[in-house]
Scaffold this active site. Structure first.
Site, PDB file in Angstrom:
ATOM      1  N   HIS A  93     -12.437  -2.509   2.495  1.00 14.04           N
ATOM      2  CA  HIS A  93     -11.429  -2.577   2.732  1.00 14.04           C
ATOM      3  C   HIS A  93     -10.849  -2.198   4.133  1.00 14.04           C
ATOM      4  O   HIS A  93     -10.419  -3.265   4.816  1.00 14.04           O
ATOM      5  CB  HIS A  93     -10.463  -1.764   1.780  1.00 14.04           C
ATOM      6  CG  HIS A  93      -8.899  -1.937   1.637  1.00 14.04           C
ATOM      7  ND1 HIS A  93      -8.094  -1.413   0.687  1.00 14.04           N
ATOM      8  CD2 HIS A  93      -8.161  -2.302   2.622  1.00 14.04           C
ATOM      9  CE1 HIS A  93      -6.817  -1.721   1.158  1.00 14.04           C
ATOM     10  NE2 HIS A  93      -6.756  -2.140   2.323  1.00 14.04           N
ATOM     11  N   TYR A 128      -7.937  21.666  23.455  1.00  9.87           N
ATOM     12  CA  TYR A 128      -8.202  20.381  24.183  1.00  9.87           C
ATOM     13  C   TYR A 128      -7.144  19.589  24.670  1.00  9.87           C
ATOM     14  O   TYR A 128      -6.207  19.125  23.968  1.00  9.87           O
ATOM     15  CB  TYR A 128      -9.395  19.801  23.567  1.00  9.87           C
ATOM     16  CG  TYR A 128      -9.829  18.506  24.289  1.00  9.87           C
ATOM     17  CD1 TYR A 128     -10.632  18.562  25.418  1.00  9.87           C
ATOM     18  CD2 TYR A 128      -9.279  17.090  23.909  1.00  9.87           C
ATOM     19  CE1 TYR A 128     -11.179  17.344  26.047  1.00  9.87           C
ATOM     20  CE2 TYR A 128      -9.983  15.958  24.627  1.00  9.87           C
ATOM     21  CZ  TYR A 128     -10.813  16.268  25.649  1.00  9.87           C
ATOM     22  OH  TYR A 128     -11.221  15.151  26.257  1.00  9.87           O
ATOM     23  N   GLU A 162       0.693  -1.055  -0.035  1.00 11.76           N
ATOM     24  CA  GLU A 162      -0.050  -0.067  -0.049  1.00 11.76           C
ATOM     25  C   GLU A 162       1.034   1.456   0.043  1.00 11.76           C
ATOM     26  O   GLU A 162       0.436   2.143   0.235  1.00 11.76           O
ATOM     27  CB  GLU A 162      -0.910  -0.131   1.078  1.00 11.76           C
ATOM     28  CG  GLU A 162      -1.938  -1.141   1.461  1.00 11.76           C
ATOM     29  CD  GLU A 162      -2.865  -1.084   0.290  1.00 11.76           C
ATOM     30  OE1 GLU A 162      -2.838  -0.317  -0.588  1.00 11.76           O
ATOM     31  OE2 GLU A 162      -3.927  -2.003   0.570  1.00 11.76           O
ATOM     32  N   HIS A 215      -7.299  -2.767   9.297  1.00  7.03           N
ATOM     33  CA  HIS A 215      -8.613  -3.755   9.050  1.00  7.03           C
ATOM     34  C   HIS A 215      -9.375  -3.646  10.170  1.00  7.03           C
ATOM     35  O   HIS A 215      -9.880  -4.831  10.443  1.00  7.03           O
ATOM     36  CB  HIS A 215      -8.182  -4.680   8.421  1.00  7.03           C
ATOM     37  CG  HIS A 215      -7.493  -4.723   7.111  1.00  7.03           C
ATOM     38  ND1 HIS A 215      -6.994  -5.768   6.391  1.00  7.03           N
ATOM     39  CD2 HIS A 215      -7.132  -3.650   6.309  1.00  7.03           C
ATOM     40  CE1 HIS A 215      -6.568  -5.588   5.254  1.00  7.03           C
ATOM     41  NE2 HIS A 215      -6.572  -4.201   5.232  1.00  7.03           N
ATOM     42  N   HIS A 267      -2.818   2.623   8.644  1.00  5.61           N
ATOM     43  CA  HIS A 267      -3.906   1.711   7.935  1.00  5.61           C
ATOM     44  C   HIS A 267      -4.262   0.626   8.635  1.00  5.61           C
ATOM     45  O   HIS A 267      -3.244  -0.377   9.019  1.00  5.61           O
ATOM     46  CB  HIS A 267      -3.154   1.480   6.524  1.00  5.61           C
ATOM     47  CG  HIS A 267      -4.204   0.376   5.910  1.00  5.61           C
ATOM     48  ND1 HIS A 267      -5.647   0.387   5.995  1.00  5.61           N
ATOM     49  CD2 HIS A 267      -3.952  -0.826   5.268  1.00  5.61           C
ATOM     50  CE1 HIS A 267      -5.970  -0.451   5.087  1.00  5.61           C
ATOM     51  NE2 HIS A 267      -5.194  -1.524   4.764  1.00  5.61           N
ATOM     52  N   TYR A 279     -19.504  14.196  19.113  1.00  2.00           N
ATOM     53  CA  TYR A 279     -18.604  15.097  18.891  1.00  2.00           C
ATOM     54  C   TYR A 279     -17.008  14.853  18.814  1.00  2.00           C
ATOM     55  O   TYR A 279     -16.360  15.477  17.893  1.00  2.00           O
ATOM     56  CB  TYR A 279     -18.729  16.071  19.878  1.00  2.00           C
ATOM     57  CG  TYR A 279     -18.012  15.646  21.524  1.00  2.00           C
ATOM     58  CD1 TYR A 279     -16.586  15.894  21.502  1.00  2.00           C
ATOM     59  CD2 TYR A 279     -18.706  15.083  22.236  1.00  2.00           C
ATOM     60  CE1 TYR A 279     -15.770  15.426  22.588  1.00  2.00           C
ATOM     61  CE2 TYR A 279     -18.043  14.570  23.578  1.00  2.00           C
ATOM     62  CZ  TYR A 279     -16.686  14.618  23.445  1.00  2.00           C
ATOM     63  OH  TYR A 279     -15.916  14.393  24.959  1.00  2.00           O
TER      64      TYR A 279
END
Length: 225
Positions: free
Chosen positions: A156, A210, A74, A95, A93, A114
């Protein structure tokens, strides 16, 4: 950015943490980080518990690399995200189960909570399906990430990107939690109510400060450790 050894260590540890956190299994998923005149990326096909620092692949922007270890299949969307988004330094990335389930439904995750603002906006978009590892998929991902730090890929999985590997990994956990909440809401048989753009804009403004401690408090934490 940090030195190369530290970044390689962060990639290996993050791959292991994805498994510990339950957001990845086997050799699926990958991690990259901006470095030098290109980026570092996890290798293809090597089990995370067998991965060493030397297995991490240093790639150039033109997709060339040195050594015998092959990069993740990828690498294209990792490269293209980092090239297109100077505000982002790391890509994760996975799954993860619930986020992937939403991607199978070919749905965006809407503003049901939120905390979605952590991904940069009022939705986490789902990029249309393209075969894994392809330039077509990378192109779809770049579009889905416009103004965002996370997206799904249809049938995916999920991509998150941030200023550092730990921040990108933390966002991947948040996306998985949001996806689980969304699927639970859908089980009621109705579309859940969502926060409007004005409400999300207010959260985005709050998120600018925050969780930030004062320099004095941070110095006290360092001295105590």
């Amino acid at each position: 950015m940090s030195d190369e050894r530290q970044l390689r260590t962060e990639i290996v540890e993050s791959c292991l943490n994805m498994s510990r956190l339950g957001i990845n299994k086997g050799t699926a998923g990958n991690v990259s980080v901006r470095f030098g005149n290109g980026f570092l990326i996890s290798p293809t096909g090597i089990p995370y518990d067998k991965m060493t620092l030397d297995h991490v692949v240093a790639m150039n922007w033109d997709a060339t690399f040195e050594g015998d270890v092959l990069p993740s299949s990828e690498w294209r969307f990792h490269r293209d995200i980092l090239k297109a988004r100077p505000d982002l330094n790391a890509v994760v990335h996975t799954h993860s189960t619930h986020a992937t389930a939403v991607s199978i439904l070919e749905r965006d995750i809407p503003a049901i909570h939120y905390v979605i603002a952590a991904a940069g906006g009022a939705t986490i978009r789902c990029a249309p399906y393209e075969i894994f590892g392809s330039q077509a998929l990378a192109d779809r991902v770049i579009t889905a990430l416009e103004g965002r730090r996370a997206c799904l890929m249809a049938h995916h999985g999920v991509i998150t990107a941030h200023v550092s590997i730990p921040r990108a990994l933390a966002l991947a956990v948040t996306v998985e939690e949001l996806a689980e909440l969304y699927l639970l809401c859908l089980k009621t048989g109705a579309e859940p109510p969502i926060l409007n753009d004005e409400q999300i804009a207010e959260v985005l403004e709050r998120f600018k400060t925050y969780g930030q401690q004062s320099p004095k408090a941070l110095e006290g934490l360092r001295q105590a450790s």
